[in-house]
Design an enzyme around this catalytic site. Structure first.
Site, PDB file in Angstrom:
ATOM      1  N   GLY A   1      51.684 -91.898  -0.105  1.00  0.00           N
ATOM      2  CA  GLY A   1      52.506 -93.325  -0.445  1.00  0.00           C
ATOM      3  C   GLY A   1      51.132 -94.504  -0.290  1.00  0.00           C
ATOM      4  N   THR A   2      50.706 -94.175   0.517  1.00  0.00           N
ATOM      5  CA  THR A   2      49.362 -95.269   0.696  1.00  0.00           C
ATOM      6  C   THR A   2      48.841 -95.437  -0.481  1.00  0.00           C
ATOM      7  OG1 THR A   2      49.199 -94.745   3.017  1.00  0.00           O
ATOM      8  CG2 THR A   2      47.527 -95.896   1.949  1.00  0.00           C
TER       9      THR A   2
ATOM     10  N   ASN B   1      60.404 -98.230   8.379  1.00  0.00           N
ATOM     11  CA  ASN B   1      60.061 -96.959   8.821  1.00  0.00           C
ATOM     12  C   ASN B   1      60.419 -97.237  10.341  1.00  0.00           C
ATOM     13  OD1 ASN B   1      57.777 -98.867   7.961  1.00  0.00           O
ATOM     14  ND2 ASN B   1      56.856 -97.629   9.597  1.00  0.00           N
TER      15      ASN B   1
ATOM     16  N   GLN C   1      60.447 -94.284   3.004  1.00  0.00           N
ATOM     17  CA  GLN C   1      61.522 -93.953   3.890  1.00  0.00           C
ATOM     18  C   GLN C   1      62.888 -93.843   3.246  1.00  0.00           C
ATOM     19  OE1 GLN C   1      60.770 -92.827   7.042  1.00  0.00           O
ATOM     20  NE2 GLN C   1      58.693 -93.462   6.954  1.00  0.00           N
TER      21      GLN C   1
ATOM     22  N   SER D   1      56.561 -90.609  -1.059  1.00  0.00           N
ATOM     23  CA  SER D   1      55.420 -89.704  -0.345  1.00  0.00           C
ATOM     24  C   SER D   1      56.151 -88.227  -0.141  1.00  0.00           C
ATOM     25  CB  SER D   1      55.055 -90.262   0.859  1.00  0.00           C
ATOM     26  OG  SER D   1      54.350 -89.493   1.546  1.00  0.00           O
ATOM     27  N   GLY D   2      55.078 -87.342  -0.071  1.00  0.00           N
ATOM     28  CA  GLY D   2      55.848 -85.785  -0.291  1.00  0.00           C
ATOM     29  C   GLY D   2      56.226 -85.530   1.276  1.00  0.00           C
ATOM     30  N   HIS D   3      55.585 -85.820   2.227  1.00  0.00           N
ATOM     31  CA  HIS D   3      55.477 -85.465   3.618  1.00  0.00           C
ATOM     32  C   HIS D   3      56.419 -86.001   4.444  1.00  0.00           C
ATOM     33  CE1 HIS D   3      53.312 -88.322   6.273  1.00  0.00           C
ATOM     34  NE2 HIS D   3      53.078 -88.584   5.289  1.00  0.00           N
TER      35      HIS D   3
ATOM     36  N   THR E   1      41.021 -83.411 -10.794  1.00  0.00           N
ATOM     37  CA  THR E   1      41.744 -82.373 -10.994  1.00  0.00           C
ATOM     38  C   THR E   1      42.967 -82.357 -10.199  1.00  0.00           C
ATOM     39  OG1 THR E   1      39.835 -81.163 -11.723  1.00  0.00           O
ATOM     40  CG2 THR E   1      41.815 -79.870 -11.005  1.00  0.00           C
TER      41      THR E   1
ATOM     42  N   CYS F   1      51.680 -94.488  12.234  1.00  0.00           N
ATOM     43  CA  CYS F   1      50.280 -94.946  12.119  1.00  0.00           C
ATOM     44  C   CYS F   1      49.953 -96.110  13.298  1.00  0.00           C
ATOM     45  CB  CYS F   1      50.265 -95.717  10.778  1.00  0.00           C
ATOM     46  SG  CYS F   1      50.930 -94.546   9.485  1.00  0.00           S
TER      47      CYS F   1
HETATM   48  N1  PLP Z   1      55.360 -96.542   3.405  1.00  0.00           N
HETATM   49  C1  PLP Z   1      56.034 -96.421   4.505  1.00  0.00           C
HETATM   50  C2  PLP Z   1      57.353 -97.196   4.642  1.00  0.00           C
HETATM   51  C3  PLP Z   1      55.981 -95.326   5.345  1.00  0.00           C
HETATM   52  O1  PLP Z   1      56.605 -95.040   6.457  1.00  0.00           O
HETATM   53  C4  PLP Z   1      54.524 -94.628   5.203  1.00  0.00           C
HETATM   54  C5  PLP Z   1      54.445 -93.587   6.003  1.00  0.00           C
HETATM   55  O2  PLP Z   1      54.620 -93.503   7.346  1.00  0.00           O
HETATM   56  C6  PLP Z   1      53.936 -94.856   4.120  1.00  0.00           C
HETATM   57  C7  PLP Z   1      54.210 -95.967   3.242  1.00  0.00           C
HETATM   58  C8  PLP Z   1      52.367 -94.236   3.819  1.00  0.00           C
HETATM   59  O3  PLP Z   1      52.779 -92.905   3.254  1.00  0.00           O
HETATM   60  P1  PLP Z   1      51.578 -91.649   3.326  1.00  0.00           P
HETATM   61  O4  PLP Z   1      51.571 -91.101   4.697  1.00  0.00           O
HETATM   62  O5  PLP Z   1      52.067 -90.661   2.277  1.00  0.00           O
HETATM   63  O6  PLP Z   1      50.233 -92.486   3.044  1.00  0.00           O
END
Ligand code: PLP
Length: 384
Positions: A69-70, A149, A179, A199-201, A237, A324
């Protein structure tokens, strides 16, 4: 184990693990290769893109796989700034975004961007008056998260997209839906956004993979140049284990997200009610009509970090803020919501998945009663 930190990350679904194992053991080819093993990998890539596109009601060609996501967020902000900063300098965002937006905005400010960080209301919801006052002809991008989040507040993305496009100056709309994905409808047709990050996780997929929706016909510069993968937009890749895993997670969401969200909603409401009814001196920080996945509560007179470790002893996992930022002091989100220092100090985030149950919440409430009262008693005695 009672895992209530699903906004930090989720346990991968068995179907996801199976899809990842398949590309690591059998279909390990490079999707660019012209022989069968490569073509099999390409089919998996195509199918994963199709599932992600379906989950957003977009076209497959509008989906780019990224590393997280970042990266999706960075790509949009930097790309729009680089390609449009001669048309205007203003970028509007909120003060409660994830650092993957805030840190980039601060960097763009150093390059001359005029970034407006909108305040939020005390329940974390969007402040439309502040937005209306900030939106002007000089605005090139609005980037607002769909679900916060830490508070679970839902932002009015559809309404914002309409206002952004009504400006008529080519201003673009991005939402960080990391989220919201899997919890709310993320149809880009409904939302009307130009860009969407996921984001996948956070959705029972693997870590290290994300996706970016870019509306067809829009062009922003590439930052990772090389062999021309992902329609020459994001070279390298392909991360096939990650992509296959995200594809499997998206397929599960396409079949189940509404049911999953309803289950989370029920568990969240149950926990909220029991906490409010049975534990004194608490303040619910999440709006009542927030996302089904997040409940943020302050246990006043307690240190959330101590509660976290006490609960950890019972194999109950919660968070004191976003993953984070939890190692840093004072959540920027709760600060922006004007919580008092003692409310921030005692704030816990519970975040749910469809597998959580009311029985689990019963255990959590009993433990919380025990630990909050003992901590309060101790602190009182210490301060006498
Ligand atoms: N944006 C939001 C609102 C999130 O909560 C997060 C992760 O906690 C991210 C972005 C970042 O995603 P990623 O961990 O896949 O970089």
């Amino acid at each position: 184990m009672i895992y209530l930190d699903n906004s930090a990350t989720t346990r991968p679904a068995p179907e996801v693990v199976q899809a990842i194992t398949q590309v690591l053991t059998e279909d390990f080819g490079n999707p660019s290769a012209l022989y069968r093993v490569g073509l099999d990998a390409e089919k998996i890539l195509k199918s994963a893109r199709g599932e992600v596109a379906k989950s957003l009601e977009s076209k497959p060609a509008e989906i780019t796989f990224t590393s997280c996501g970042t990266e999706s967020n960075n790509t949009v902000l930097r790309g729009v700034w680089k390609s449009r900063n001669r048309q205007g300098k203003r970028i509007i965002t909120t003060s409660v975004e994830h650092p993957a937006i805030l840190r980039v905005c601060e960097d763009l400010e150093r390059e001359g961007a005029d970034v407006v960080y909108l305040p939020v209301n005390t329940d974390g919801t969007f402040n439309m008056d502040a937005f209306d006052a900030a939106l002007n002809e000089d605005t090139i991008l609005v980037s607002v998260m769909y679900v916060n989040n830490e508070s679970g507040a839902i932002m009015p993305i559809k309404e914002l997209s309409a206002k952004v496009h009504a400006l008529g100056n080519g201003c673009l709309m991005h939402t960080d839906a990391v989220q919201a994905y899997g919890k709310l409808s993320c149809s880009v047709k409904e939302l009307g956004v130009d860009f969407l990050s996921l984001s996948g996780h956070k959705v029972s997929g693997p870590k290290g993979v994300g996706a970016l929706y870019i509306k067809g016909g829009l062009h922003i510069p590439s930052f990772i140049l090389g062999g021309g993968q992902e329609a020459a937009f994001r070279s390298g890749t392909e991360n096939m284990p990650g992509i296959a895993g995200l594809g499997a997670a998206a397929k599960l969401l396409n079949a189940n997200w509404k049911n999953n969200a309803a289950k989370m909603f029920e568990v969240r409401a149950y926990l909220r009610e029991r906490i409010l009814a049975e534990i004194p001196d608490v303040k619910v920080n999440s709006p009542e009509n927030g996302a089904p996945s997040v409940l943020n509560v302050s246990f006043i007179g307690c240190r959330a970090e101590v509660l976290l470790h006490q609960l950890e002893g019972d194999e109950i996992y919660i968070s004191t803020g976003s993953a984070c930022s939890s190692k840093k002091k004072g959540s920027h989100v709760l600060t922006a919501m004007h919580l008092r220092p003692e409310e921030i100090e005692g704030a816990i985030r519970f975040s749910f998945c469809a597998g959580n149950t009311k029985e689990q919440m019963d255990t959590v409430v009993e433990k919380l009663k025990l630990y909050t009262s003992s901590q309060r008693r101790l602190r009182k005695a210490f301060h006498k």
